[in-house]
Design a protein around this motif. Structure first.
Motif, short mmCIF file in Angstrom:
data_model
loop_
_atom_site.label_atom_id
_atom_site.label_comp_id
_atom_site.label_asym_id
_atom_site.label_seq_id
_atom_site.Cartn_x
_atom_site.Cartn_y
_atom_site.Cartn_z
N VAL A 88 147.86 16.58 79.19
CA VAL A 88 149.03 17.09 79.91
C VAL A 88 149.16 18.60 79.67
O VAL A 88 149.39 19.37 80.61
CB VAL A 88 150.31 16.34 79.52
CG1 VAL A 88 151.54 17.00 80.13
CG2 VAL A 88 150.24 14.87 79.95
N HIS A 141 146.84 7.19 81.20
CA HIS A 141 146.12 8.21 81.96
C HIS A 141 145.32 7.47 83.01
O HIS A 141 145.14 6.26 82.93
CB HIS A 141 145.25 9.10 81.06
CG HIS A 141 144.09 8.43 80.43
ND1 HIS A 141 142.80 8.72 80.76
CD2 HIS A 141 144.02 7.47 79.48
CE1 HIS A 141 141.98 7.97 80.04
NE2 HIS A 141 142.70 7.20 79.26
N ARG A 167 148.40 4.74 88.09
CA ARG A 167 149.02 4.81 89.42
C ARG A 167 150.29 3.96 89.42
O ARG A 167 150.35 2.93 88.77
CB ARG A 167 148.08 4.30 90.49
CG ARG A 167 146.81 5.12 90.63
CD ARG A 167 145.77 4.47 91.54
NE ARG A 167 145.47 3.08 91.24
CZ ARG A 167 144.68 2.64 90.26
NH1 ARG A 167 144.12 3.49 89.44
NH2 ARG A 167 144.45 1.35 90.10
N PRO A 199 149.75 8.64 92.06
CA PRO A 199 148.89 9.39 92.96
C PRO A 199 147.54 8.68 93.14
O PRO A 199 147.14 7.88 92.30
CB PRO A 199 148.72 10.72 92.25
CG PRO A 199 148.87 10.42 90.81
CD PRO A 199 149.83 9.26 90.73
N THR A 240 144.57 9.68 92.82
CA THR A 240 143.55 9.96 91.80
C THR A 240 143.96 9.54 90.40
O THR A 240 143.17 9.64 89.48
CB THR A 240 143.23 11.47 91.78
OG1 THR A 240 144.45 12.17 91.52
CG2 THR A 240 142.63 11.93 93.08
N GLY A 266 147.45 9.42 87.49
CA GLY A 266 148.33 10.40 86.85
C GLY A 266 148.53 10.08 85.39
O GLY A 266 147.91 9.17 84.84
N MET A 267 149.41 10.83 84.78
CA MET A 267 149.71 10.71 83.36
C MET A 267 151.15 10.21 83.25
O MET A 267 152.07 10.89 83.71
CB MET A 267 149.58 12.05 82.67
CG MET A 267 148.24 12.74 82.89
SD MET A 267 146.90 11.92 82.06
CE MET A 267 147.16 12.48 80.41
N TYR A 268 151.34 9.05 82.63
CA TYR A 268 152.68 8.48 82.49
C TYR A 268 152.94 8.10 81.05
O TYR A 268 152.06 7.60 80.36
CB TYR A 268 152.86 7.23 83.36
CG TYR A 268 152.71 7.52 84.83
CD1 TYR A 268 153.74 8.10 85.54
CD2 TYR A 268 151.53 7.21 85.50
CE1 TYR A 268 153.60 8.38 86.89
CE2 TYR A 268 151.38 7.48 86.84
CZ TYR A 268 152.43 8.06 87.54
OH TYR A 268 152.28 8.33 88.87
#
Length: 124
Positions: free
Chosen positions: A48, A86, A89, A98, A100, A102-104
């Motif tokens: 991040v 990582h 989605r 997204p 491609t 994402g980072m949550y």
């Protein structure tokens, strides 16, 4: 979950110990379905920070994520409180947002349902 599921906490602890960063997981949080791979918090924070550092507007925030995870997380021996996704989605119908990944960061106590593995979405 007011009492976090002990299996989910154990999975998170195994990822945090860096025994594996290949664990795919799907969780339901507040009605949203999030699917992806878990990462140790230190790795997640580093990625991040790298993304934010390259942004003109968000660059100053990269320092918050670049700090040592020990400064903001429970001490050694304490159970993890969050999952760090990582390549993840949020699933909405047949779309993964997204596209491609994402980072949550998800609080384990907020997970109402989960399953091992990630869900694959198809664009038709």
């Amino acid at each position: 979950m007011s009492n976090p599921d002990e299996l989910l906490v154990a999975i998170s602890a195994a990822v945090e110990s860096e025994r594996s960063n290949q664990m795919s997981l799907t969780v339901v949080v507040g009605g949203a379905v999030i699917t992806g791979r878990l990462a140790p918090e230190a790795v997640w924070r580093e990625r991040v920070a790298e993304v934010l550092k390259d942004s003109d507007r968000l660059g100053p925030f990269s320092e918050v994520f670049a700090r040592s995870p020990g400064e903001t997380r429970p001490g050694r021996g304490e159970a993890p409180t969050h999952l760090h996704f990582h390549l993840a989605r949020i699933l909405q119908g047949s779309l993964g947002i997204p596209e491609t990944g994402g980072m949550y960061r998800v609080a384990i106590k907020d997970v109402s349902a989960w399953t091992v593995g990630d869900l694959i979405h198809f664009d038709r």
